[in-house]
Design a protein around this motif. Sequence first.
Motif, PDB file in Angstrom:
ATOM      1  N   ALA A  50     -14.520  -3.719  62.565  1.00 36.73           N
ATOM      2  CA  ALA A  50     -13.267  -3.944  63.292  1.00 36.73           C
ATOM      3  C   ALA A  50     -13.338  -3.360  64.706  1.00 36.73           C
ATOM      4  O   ALA A  50     -12.891  -3.991  65.673  1.00 36.73           O
ATOM      5  N   ASP A  51     -13.918  -2.185  64.833  1.00 35.85           N
ATOM      6  CA  ASP A  51     -14.038  -1.559  66.155  1.00 35.85           C
ATOM      7  C   ASP A  51     -14.943  -2.379  67.066  1.00 35.85           C
ATOM      8  O   ASP A  51     -14.691  -2.497  68.274  1.00 35.85           O
ATOM      9  N   LYS A  52     -16.000  -2.951  66.523  1.00 36.99           N
ATOM     10  CA  LYS A  52     -16.888  -3.805  67.313  1.00 36.99           C
ATOM     11  C   LYS A  52     -16.126  -5.033  67.820  1.00 36.99           C
ATOM     12  O   LYS A  52     -16.324  -5.472  68.952  1.00 36.99           O
ATOM     13  N   ALA A  53     -15.268  -5.602  66.942  1.00 37.68           N
ATOM     14  CA  ALA A  53     -14.482  -6.772  67.337  1.00 37.68           C
ATOM     15  C   ALA A  53     -13.545  -6.432  68.491  1.00 37.68           C
ATOM     16  O   ALA A  53     -13.408  -7.191  69.452  1.00 37.68           O
ATOM     17  N   LEU A  54     -12.912  -5.271  68.422  1.00 40.74           N
ATOM     18  CA  LEU A  54     -11.984  -4.854  69.478  1.00 40.74           C
ATOM     19  C   LEU A  54     -12.737  -4.559  70.773  1.00 40.74           C
ATOM     20  O   LEU A  54     -12.274  -4.883  71.874  1.00 40.74           O
ATOM     21  N   SER A  55     -13.911  -3.946  70.655  1.00 39.76           N
ATOM     22  CA  SER A  55     -14.711  -3.624  71.839  1.00 39.76           C
ATOM     23  C   SER A  55     -15.221  -4.877  72.528  1.00 39.76           C
ATOM     24  O   SER A  55     -15.445  -4.890  73.745  1.00 39.76           O
ATOM     25  N   ALA A  56     -15.419  -5.969  71.747  1.00 42.83           N
ATOM     26  CA  ALA A  56     -15.951  -7.212  72.299  1.00 42.83           C
ATOM     27  C   ALA A  56     -14.857  -8.090  72.902  1.00 42.83           C
ATOM     28  O   ALA A  56     -15.142  -9.179  73.399  1.00 42.83           O
ATOM     29  N   GLY A  57     -13.616  -7.645  72.859  1.00 42.73           N
ATOM     30  CA  GLY A  57     -12.532  -8.410  73.462  1.00 42.73           C
ATOM     31  C   GLY A  57     -11.476  -8.888  72.492  1.00 42.73           C
ATOM     32  O   GLY A  57     -10.511  -9.550  72.895  1.00 42.73           O
ATOM     33  N   GLY A  58     -11.646  -8.592  71.212  1.00 38.12           N
ATOM     34  CA  GLY A  58     -10.644  -8.990  70.226  1.00 38.12           C
ATOM     35  C   GLY A  58      -9.399  -8.124  70.313  1.00 38.12           C
ATOM     36  O   GLY A  58      -9.403  -7.084  70.979  1.00 38.12           O
ATOM     37  N   LYS A  59      -8.338  -8.546  69.637  1.00 34.55           N
ATOM     38  CA  LYS A  59      -7.084  -7.799  69.643  1.00 34.55           C
ATOM     39  C   LYS A  59      -6.733  -7.389  68.205  1.00 34.55           C
ATOM     40  O   LYS A  59      -6.939  -8.148  67.268  1.00 34.55           O
ATOM     41  N   GLN A  60      -6.196  -6.194  68.074  1.00 36.44           N
ATOM     42  CA  GLN A  60      -5.720  -5.774  66.754  1.00 36.44           C
ATOM     43  C   GLN A  60      -4.475  -6.591  66.409  1.00 36.44           C
ATOM     44  O   GLN A  60      -3.499  -6.588  67.162  1.00 36.44           O
ATOM     45  N   SER A  61      -4.505  -7.303  65.311  1.00 40.58           N
ATOM     46  CA  SER A  61      -3.373  -8.156  64.951  1.00 40.58           C
ATOM     47  C   SER A  61      -2.408  -7.471  63.999  1.00 40.58           C
ATOM     48  O   SER A  61      -1.278  -7.937  63.815  1.00 40.58           O
ATOM     49  N   LYS A  62      -2.836  -6.354  63.423  1.00 42.46           N
ATOM     50  CA  LYS A  62      -1.986  -5.654  62.460  1.00 42.46           C
ATOM     51  C   LYS A  62      -2.513  -4.240  62.295  1.00 42.46           C
ATOM     52  O   LYS A  62      -3.713  -3.989  62.419  1.00 42.46           O
ATOM     53  N   GLU A  63      -1.627  -3.322  61.994  1.00 38.01           N
ATOM     54  CA  GLU A  63      -2.050  -1.953  61.740  1.00 38.01           C
ATOM     55  C   GLU A  63      -2.939  -1.897  60.493  1.00 38.01           C
ATOM     56  O   GLU A  63      -2.768  -2.705  59.562  1.00 38.01           O
ATOM     57  N   PRO A  64      -3.910  -0.966  60.459  1.00 38.25           N
ATOM     58  CA  PRO A  64      -4.759  -0.838  59.262  1.00 38.25           C
ATOM     59  C   PRO A  64      -3.904  -0.656  58.006  1.00 38.25           C
ATOM     60  O   PRO A  64      -2.867   0.014  58.041  1.00 38.25           O
ATOM     61  N   THR A  65      -4.333  -1.263  56.920  1.00 35.82           N
ATOM     62  CA  THR A  65      -3.598  -1.192  55.655  1.00 35.82           C
ATOM     63  C   THR A  65      -4.438  -0.450  54.621  1.00 35.82           C
ATOM     64  O   THR A  65      -5.600  -0.803  54.395  1.00 35.82           O
ATOM     65  N   ASP A  66      -3.844   0.574  54.007  1.00 37.41           N
ATOM     66  CA  ASP A  66      -4.562   1.367  53.006  1.00 37.41           C
ATOM     67  C   ASP A  66      -3.763   1.358  51.701  1.00 37.41           C
ATOM     68  O   ASP A  66      -2.699   1.968  51.612  1.00 37.41           O
ATOM     69  N   HIS A  67      -4.283   0.632  50.705  1.00 38.30           N
ATOM     70  CA  HIS A  67      -3.632   0.557  49.392  1.00 38.30           C
ATOM     71  C   HIS A  67      -4.266   1.521  48.387  1.00 38.30           C
ATOM     72  O   HIS A  67      -3.973   1.456  47.197  1.00 38.30           O
ATOM     73  N   GLY A  68      -5.135   2.393  48.876  1.00 36.14           N
ATOM     74  CA  GLY A  68      -5.827   3.288  47.957  1.00 36.14           C
ATOM     75  C   GLY A  68      -7.102   2.641  47.451  1.00 36.14           C
ATOM     76  O   GLY A  68      -8.215   3.063  47.774  1.00 36.14           O
ATOM     77  N   PHE A  69      -6.937   1.589  46.651  1.00 37.98           N
ATOM     78  CA  PHE A  69      -8.104   0.881  46.116  1.00 37.98           C
ATOM     79  C   PHE A  69      -8.651  -0.141  47.107  1.00 37.98           C
ATOM     80  O   PHE A  69      -9.764  -0.636  46.962  1.00 37.98           O
ATOM     81  N   MET A  70      -7.845  -0.465  48.159  1.00 40.52           N
ATOM     82  CA  MET A  70      -8.277  -1.462  49.134  1.00 40.52           C
ATOM     83  C   MET A  70      -7.889  -1.025  50.542  1.00 40.52           C
ATOM     84  O   MET A  70      -6.766  -0.595  50.788  1.00 40.52           O
ATOM     85  N   TYR A  71      -8.858  -1.137  51.449  1.00 42.37           N
ATOM     86  CA  TYR A  71      -8.651  -0.750  52.846  1.00 42.37           C
ATOM     87  C   TYR A  71      -8.925  -1.971  53.724  1.00 42.37           C
ATOM     88  O   TYR A  71      -9.967  -2.638  53.565  1.00 42.37           O
ATOM     89  N   VAL A  72      -7.996  -2.283  54.645  1.00 42.30           N
ATOM     90  CA  VAL A  72      -8.093  -3.521  55.426  1.00 42.30           C
ATOM     91  C   VAL A  72      -7.832  -3.252  56.900  1.00 42.30           C
ATOM     92  O   VAL A  72      -6.887  -2.531  57.264  1.00 42.30           O
ATOM     93  N   ARG A  73      -8.671  -3.827  57.765  1.00 42.61           N
ATOM     94  CA  ARG A  73      -8.440  -3.853  59.202  1.00 42.61           C
ATOM     95  C   ARG A  73      -8.329  -5.318  59.634  1.00 42.61           C
ATOM     96  O   ARG A  73      -9.053  -6.189  59.127  1.00 42.61           O
ATOM     97  N   SER A  74      -7.461  -5.591  60.594  1.00 40.96           N
ATOM     98  CA  SER A  74      -7.217  -6.972  61.033  1.00 40.96           C
ATOM     99  C   SER A  74      -7.418  -7.105  62.530  1.00 40.96           C
ATOM    100  O   SER A  74      -7.099  -6.185  63.291  1.00 40.96           O
TER     101      SER A  74
END
Length: 243
Positions: free
Chosen positions: A197-221
């Motif tokens: 996710a950090d590579k995507a942002l560094s290459a010009g992408g935009k964060q579309s949503k705050e990171p989501t942490d469900h405990g068993f599942m971690y998601v970056r958008s």
Amino acid sequence: MKTKHKDGYEWVSLAILAKEQGKSPVHLKLWYTYAEENERLDELPQCRRDFDKVTTRYLRVDQLDKLDTFGASLKRGELSQIGKKVYGDRTEYHREWYQEKKANEKPYKSNNMYINLPVKDLNRTKKFFSSIGFEFNSQFSDENSACMVINDNTFVQLLVEPYFQTFINKPVADVASAAGKIIALSADSRKHVDELADKALSAGGKQSKEPTDHGFMYVRSFEDLNGHLWEIAYMDMGTMTQE
């Protein structure tokens, strides 16, 4: 032959009669069964069962008007009851047949998946995804499209918008102002999620949503250069089982 002659009378088979009247032969047999059960055979045309075959019924043609009169006098409930008596209650039988049929059906499973995405600038888009770590299959790439490899069985074909338009009968969606899909990919760990996710942002992408942490599942958008939405997720199956 449509009709048979015997004893000076003309006869028609029940099967042919049913076809002409748009009825099921079984339906007409139920009429006769009901008449036999209720001693009302005198209201039906004379019937023979031994004309050619024991199992075939033939009706007197000159008495067929009785058939319609009798059928009109019957109520649906009466036929339903006699039907169950003659043929049994098939509800459970059909349920079991359907369940067995579904169990024997093999679900469709595709061996490969190909996702097609429209892009505005092919070279910039290739550079963006290369920065994240994706590779491209040059065998299926040209000046109009590029085949990005997700894994051995999943590929994203990036097509410049004019070329993408040749495959559809609708306008190309403006994904910068509206969303129609999210492409989610898996990562090997929570750390791996952050790295991609950090590579995507560094290459010009935009964060579309705050990171989501469900405990068993971690998601970056993130949103890529063309407005398409992506998710990188790590799922800890061991933690999920415990919960």
